[in-house]
Scaffold this motif. Structure first.
Motif, PDB file in Angstrom:
ATOM      1  N   THR A 164       1.079  -1.093  -0.079  1.00 20.52           N
ATOM      2  CA  THR A 164      -0.075   0.064  -0.056  1.00 20.52           C
ATOM      3  C   THR A 164       0.851   1.383  -0.085  1.00 20.52           C
ATOM      4  N   ALA A 165       2.003   1.455   0.749  1.00 25.28           N
ATOM      5  CA  ALA A 165       2.492   2.400   0.845  1.00 25.28           C
ATOM      6  C   ALA A 165       3.492   2.480  -0.585  1.00 25.28           C
ATOM      7  N   ALA A 166       4.028   1.376  -1.016  1.00 21.86           N
ATOM      8  CA  ALA A 166       4.627   1.406  -2.405  1.00 21.86           C
ATOM      9  C   ALA A 166       3.751   2.057  -3.368  1.00 21.86           C
ATOM     10  N   ARG A 167       2.451   1.781  -3.346  1.00 20.38           N
ATOM     11  CA  ARG A 167       1.549   2.184  -4.518  1.00 20.38           C
ATOM     12  C   ARG A 167       1.207   3.757  -4.411  1.00 20.38           C
ATOM     13  N   ARG A 168       0.966   4.084  -2.966  1.00 19.65           N
ATOM     14  CA  ARG A 168       0.561   5.498  -2.877  1.00 19.65           C
ATOM     15  C   ARG A 168       1.905   6.392  -3.084  1.00 19.65           C
ATOM     16  N   SER A 169       3.185   5.946  -2.967  1.00 17.70           N
ATOM     17  CA  SER A 169       4.289   6.797  -3.104  1.00 17.70           C
ATOM     18  C   SER A 169       4.961   6.598  -4.396  1.00 17.70           C
ATOM     19  N   LEU A 170       4.304   5.612  -5.349  1.00 19.72           N
ATOM     20  CA  LEU A 170       5.070   5.451  -6.583  1.00 19.72           C
ATOM     21  C   LEU A 170       5.373   6.491  -7.532  1.00 19.72           C
ATOM     22  N   HIS A 171       4.503   7.503  -7.638  1.00 14.43           N
ATOM     23  CA  HIS A 171       4.571   8.483  -8.333  1.00 14.43           C
ATOM     24  C   HIS A 171       5.344   9.625  -7.913  1.00 14.43           C
ATOM     25  N   HIS A 172       5.120  10.085  -6.708  1.00 11.04           N
ATOM     26  CA  HIS A 172       5.697  11.415  -6.214  1.00 11.04           C
ATOM     27  C   HIS A 172       6.861  10.951  -5.484  1.00 11.04           C
ATOM     28  N   ALA A 173       7.204   9.882  -4.939  1.00  4.73           N
ATOM     29  CA  ALA A 173       8.419   9.393  -4.178  1.00  4.73           C
ATOM     30  C   ALA A 173       9.056   7.970  -4.424  1.00  4.73           C
ATOM     31  N   PRO A 174       9.542   7.885  -5.556  1.00  2.00           N
ATOM     32  CA  PRO A 174       9.766   6.580  -6.179  1.00  2.00           C
ATOM     33  C   PRO A 174      10.920   5.863  -5.367  1.00  2.00           C
ATOM     34  N   GLU A 175      11.759   6.819  -4.636  1.00  2.00           N
ATOM     35  CA  GLU A 175      12.617   6.129  -3.502  1.00  2.00           C
ATOM     36  C   GLU A 175      11.852   5.396  -2.457  1.00  2.00           C
ATOM     37  N   GLN A 176      10.984   6.132  -2.004  1.00  2.00           N
ATOM     38  CA  GLN A 176      10.184   5.293  -0.962  1.00  2.00           C
ATOM     39  C   GLN A 176       9.443   4.157  -1.497  1.00  2.00           C
ATOM     40  N   ALA A 177       8.877   4.091  -2.611  1.00  4.33           N
ATOM     41  CA  ALA A 177       8.273   2.989  -3.302  1.00  4.33           C
ATOM     42  C   ALA A 177       9.270   1.756  -3.393  1.00  4.33           C
ATOM     43  N   GLU A 178      10.709   2.062  -3.907  1.00  2.00           N
ATOM     44  CA  GLU A 178      11.475   0.947  -4.117  1.00  2.00           C
ATOM     45  C   GLU A 178      11.946   0.448  -2.634  1.00  2.00           C
ATOM     46  N   ASP A 179      12.090   1.238  -1.774  1.00  2.00           N
ATOM     47  CA  ASP A 179      12.273   0.758  -0.191  1.00  2.00           C
ATOM     48  C   ASP A 179      11.271  -0.204   0.035  1.00  2.00           C
ATOM     49  N   ALA A 180      10.224   0.535  -0.049  1.00  5.18           N
ATOM     50  CA  ALA A 180       8.891  -0.471   0.421  1.00  5.18           C
ATOM     51  C   ALA A 180       8.821  -1.944  -0.252  1.00  5.18           C
ATOM     52  N   LEU A 181       9.153  -1.758  -1.784  1.00  6.48           N
ATOM     53  CA  LEU A 181       9.188  -3.024  -2.459  1.00  6.48           C
ATOM     54  C   LEU A 181      10.269  -4.226  -1.830  1.00  6.48           C
ATOM     55  N   GLY A 182      11.508  -3.373  -1.621  1.00  4.82           N
ATOM     56  CA  GLY A 182      12.692  -4.151  -1.056  1.00  4.82           C
ATOM     57  C   GLY A 182      12.295  -4.625   0.146  1.00  4.82           C
ATOM     58  N   ASN A 183      11.440  -4.155   1.047  1.00  6.65           N
ATOM     59  CA  ASN A 183      10.849  -4.688   2.224  1.00  6.65           C
ATOM     60  C   ASN A 183       9.753  -5.726   1.887  1.00  6.65           C
ATOM     61  N   ILE A 184       9.199  -5.323   0.923  1.00  8.48           N
ATOM     62  CA  ILE A 184       8.209  -6.867   0.730  1.00  8.48           C
ATOM     63  C   ILE A 184       8.996  -7.835   0.196  1.00  8.48           C
ATOM     64  N   GLU A 185       9.936  -7.801  -0.632  1.00  8.16           N
ATOM     65  CA  GLU A 185      10.805  -8.944  -0.912  1.00  8.16           C
ATOM     66  C   GLU A 185      11.397  -9.526   0.227  1.00  8.16           C
ATOM     67  N   THR A 186      12.046  -8.866   1.188  1.00  3.63           N
ATOM     68  CA  THR A 186      12.796  -9.286   2.261  1.00  3.63           C
ATOM     69  C   THR A 186      11.870 -10.322   3.350  1.00  3.63           C
ATOM     70  N   VAL A 187      10.510  -9.536   3.530  1.00  2.00           N
ATOM     71  CA  VAL A 187       9.424 -10.209   4.064  1.00  2.00           C
ATOM     72  C   VAL A 187       8.992 -11.422   3.317  1.00  2.00           C
ATOM     73  N   GLY A 188       9.007 -11.297   2.206  1.00  6.56           N
ATOM     74  CA  GLY A 188       8.612 -12.635   1.467  1.00  6.56           C
ATOM     75  C   GLY A 188       9.349 -13.803   1.467  1.00  6.56           C
ATOM     76  N   ARG A 189      10.964 -13.415   1.312  1.00  6.10           N
ATOM     77  CA  ARG A 189      11.922 -14.528   1.610  1.00  6.10           C
ATOM     78  C   ARG A 189      11.914 -15.034   2.851  1.00  6.10           C
ATOM     79  N   ARG A 190      11.931 -14.200   3.708  1.00  8.80           N
ATOM     80  CA  ARG A 190      11.631 -14.855   5.244  1.00  8.80           C
ATOM     81  C   ARG A 190      10.479 -15.579   5.315  1.00  8.80           C
ATOM     82  N   ALA A 191       9.308 -15.156   4.886  1.00  7.43           N
ATOM     83  CA  ALA A 191       8.198 -16.019   5.280  1.00  7.43           C
ATOM     84  C   ALA A 191       8.284 -17.457   4.330  1.00  7.43           C
ATOM     85  N   MET A 192       8.785 -17.484   3.178  1.00  6.48           N
ATOM     86  CA  MET A 192       9.236 -18.740   2.430  1.00  6.48           C
ATOM     87  C   MET A 192       9.914 -19.602   3.165  1.00  6.48           C
ATOM     88  N   ALA A 193      11.080 -18.984   3.680  1.00  4.78           N
ATOM     89  CA  ALA A 193      12.209 -19.749   4.408  1.00  4.78           C
ATOM     90  C   ALA A 193      11.389 -20.340   5.616  1.00  4.78           C
TER      91      ALA A 193
END
Length: 382
Positions: A164-193
């Motif tokens: 949700t945070a990435a979607r809201r900041s995708l256009h006006h704050a792409p750096e924050q969106a990238e950080d949020a997507l990175g967090n999603i990747e980290t959480v997803g990998r941990r959940a899969m493990a």
């Protein structure tokens, strides 16, 4: 004499069905037959009847029948004594034979009953073993369900918030969106493990010999995968990764960038049983998940862990709206899972509204002692 001879022998055919009636009837016929000085069966029927009474009858009726038979035979011998036709040697020998026949039948009955009782005990023990095995299977399924719920609920909640945070900041704050997507990747990998660890334990448990229930210890009750390394590998069983513990709480807090968390976590808690460490981590993880789901706008979340003697105190506080964030909250299994985990290790937990607003989760976990404490339940679903 012929009818009496038949009466002395013919009823023997029903000795298994009516042993007491047959014995009394045959004895009466034989006493009358002998008293009238007829020659015939000569107590053969009485001998078989007494054996059948010992082998197929029991209780008060048998005792009364034996008294009656003894009286009839005694009267016959007394009558023979008065008419000088009783030979003492014959009297002793006949008594010994009749008593021996009854004793042999009684011993046979006792052995038969002992064999039946032994068979029943063996069947009862087998049923109890099956029941205990079913209970252990149900407990293991419940434990795995709790693990899956904790992993999936926490990870999906965190990923939804970050998405949700990435979607809201995708256009006006792409750096924050990238950080949020990175967090999603980290959480997803941990959940899969963690999911892979739990499923590997489930697969490995089918190849590990099950110990007797009487040999189970506290760690077994808490779950075979409650240890730091899940289940011990045997044969071709997969080697599982370590389960999270209280030492991993700071990692959990650091990943929760969507929540304003203040953590008071000591660097060294001393020696903590694996099941207790896992339970403490899961309680904090579930509490943070509930803050995301129900807390609404939260200004502060406090996570604290403290050890006092042999008790570890775990507390998660927030100033949000708690379960009242949803007008009609759907029933869940988070708080129920907390209580099940804590009950398995003999601790105490409470999850309820805070005075002045917000929600609190407080648990006392035994660091060494396995004494059981009452578990207070919450009526608010999560």
């Amino acid at each position: 004499s012929i009818p009496l001879s038949i009466a002395c022998v013919l009823p023997i055919g029903w000795r298994r069905v009516r042993p007491i009636q047959v014995a009394v009837g045959v004895t009466a016929a034989q006493v009358l037959f002998t008293g009238l000085d007829f020659s015939g069966p000569n107590f053969i029927g009485v001998l078989v009847a007494l054996y059948s009474v010992g082998a197929h009858a029991a209780g008060r009726s048998r005792r009364n029948a034996l008294v009656l038979i003894s009286v009839m035979i005694g009267l016959l011998f007394i009558a023979g004594l008065f008419v000088d036709e009783l030979i003492i040697a014959d009297f002793i020998w006949s008594t010994v034979i009749l008593v021996t026949a009854f004793v042999l039948g009684d011993n046979l009955r006792r052995r038969r009953e002992a064999a039946v009782a032994m068979t029943e005990r063996a069947e009862r023990a087998e049923r109890e073993r099956d029941l205990l095995a079913q209970q252990r299977v149900a407990a293991e399924r419940s434990r795995i369900a709790r693990e899956l719920h904790d992993v999936v609920a926490h990870s999906v909640s965190a990923m939804v918030i970050q998405a949700t945070a990435a979607r809201r900041s995708l256009h006006h704050a792409p750096e924050q969106a990238e950080d949020a997507l990175g967090n999603i990747e980290t959480v997803g990998r941990r959940a899969m493990a963690e999911l892979r660890t739990t499923l590997d334990v489930l697969r490995a448990s089918s190849t590990v010999p099950t110990r007797r229930v009487g040999d189970a210890d506290e760690t077994d009750i808490a779950g075979t995968a409650a240890g730091r390394s899940g289940i011990a590998p045997t044969g071709d069983a997969p080697v599982t990764s370590p389960q999270p513990t209280l030492d991993d709480v700071m990692t959990l807090v650091d990943e929760a960038t969507d929540l304003p968390i203040t953590a008071l976590v000591p660097t060294d808690l001393g020696e903590v049983p694996a099941a207790v460490a896992l339970a403490g981590f899961r309680i904090i993880q579930e509490a943070l998940t509930n803050v995301r789901r129900h807390g609404g706008d939260v200004d502060e979340v406090l996570v604290s862990i403290e050890r006092r003697g042999d008790v570890i105190h775990v507390e998660v506080l927030d100033d949000g709206r708690g379960a009242a964030a949803d007008a009609t909250p759907e029933p869940g299994y988070g708080i129920r899972g907390m209580h099940e985990r804590v009950a398995a290790i003999g601790g105490f937990v409470v999850a309820e509204h805070r005075i002045g607003g917000g929600w609190q989760v407080y648990a006392e976990l035994p660091a060494r002692s396995t004494d059981r404490h009452p578990v207070r339940t919450s009526t608010v679903p999560t």
